[in-house]
Scaffold this active site. Sequence first.
Site, mmCIF file in Angstrom:
data_model
loop_
_atom_site.group_PDB
_atom_site.id
_atom_site.type_symbol
_atom_site.label_atom_id
_atom_site.label_comp_id
_atom_site.label_asym_id
_atom_site.label_seq_id
_atom_site.Cartn_x
_atom_site.Cartn_y
_atom_site.Cartn_z
ATOM 1 C CE LYS A 1 46.454 45.893 28.746
ATOM 2 N NZ LYS A 1 47.865 45.908 28.403
ATOM 3 C CE LYS B 1 49.577 36.551 27.083
ATOM 4 N NZ LYS B 1 50.215 36.311 28.365
ATOM 5 C CE LYS C 1 54.262 38.562 34.746
ATOM 6 N NZ LYS C 1 53.993 39.623 33.781
#
Length: 331
Positions: free
Chosen positions: A113, A195, A198
């Site tokens: 992050k 993957k 969202k």
Amino acid sequence: MQKEVVLSGIRPTGFLHLGNYFGAMRNYVRMQDEYNCYFFVADWHSLTTHPDTKALKTSVHRVIAENIACGLDPQKVSLYVQSDVPEIAELYLYLNTLAYKGELEKVPTFKDKVRLQPDNVNAGLLTYPVLMAADILIHRAVKVPVGKDQEQHLEMARNFADRFNHRYGEVFPQPRAFNFSKELVKILSLDGNGKMSKSENQMATIYLSDEGELVKKKIMKAKTDGGPAEDNAEKPDYIQNLFTLMSLVSSDDVVKKFEVDYSQCNIRYGDLKKQLAEDMAVFLKPIREKATAIQNDNAYLQKIMREGAEKARASARATINIVRESMGVKY
Ligand code: ATP
Ligand code: MG
């Protein structure tokens, strides 16, 4: 015998996709009879990476609606929004005093992050595993259905539970990762990059809310190649992904036909995609329609969220009472 407590959460960071469905929700639905299940919408967690809250309300409603549309029964499980249970924040505060800066800075998802959002390395990102531990421990859950990426966070939750127990007395059981079905399904992005997720490439992600035409457009664009070079060749992962999706939504004969075609180098990816798009659209239609109906029924949504919060708070309050008692935060 008392049912074991299961806990899992989904961040309201966007509409749900096939990965969320086959990797998470489908299993939640299978667990709801056998376990005492707490499923929550992790809105506090989404603030660490999605500080813009304009779409938050819609996303929270959509996640609730989609979970119910996929088969979760709010009568059987506690389906609630994280921020409706302030006891979680209280436990998070206590656990923060048992978590160390050094260990938090070493967490791979934190480092990721930091790389992804260098201008917003907020303390919430650093203490994400502590909040996750509070989410779990607040219900003294023992089974946590999580993906591979979450295993380290779960280990940290066990460490915090241990430290608490050691310092203040036995309060928390050890939460463990839990896979209801043996094989964990992971759905890849249709562009072959990582993957399905969202918040990444939307044209390579099939959302539960996508209509037939859009599903077709996305599937027809999915990454393929020139086909296998020899009989019984191994499939590259982006091709395997199409077969995986097909095995989840198409009939056995259809899957078999394309498997045979592939193994004999007769495969026509255009035909495979067309068939997959058709079957996918049929699969998604009832879920989409039900979710939309629920999402438009604000009174029902409010009732579900209120009742879910009541059930979750009853359990959370019981834990906080024991926690305060054992810590001596009671005067
Ligand atoms: P974001 O991109 O915001 O992190 P996400 O799509 O990864 O969103 P999460 O809310 O992080 O979704 O995860 C919800 C649940 O869905 C988790 O249990 C996670 O393991 C599962 N999940 C997410 N993506 C996939 C995928 N592609 N395949 C299988 N399971 C998945
Ligand atoms: Mg994720």
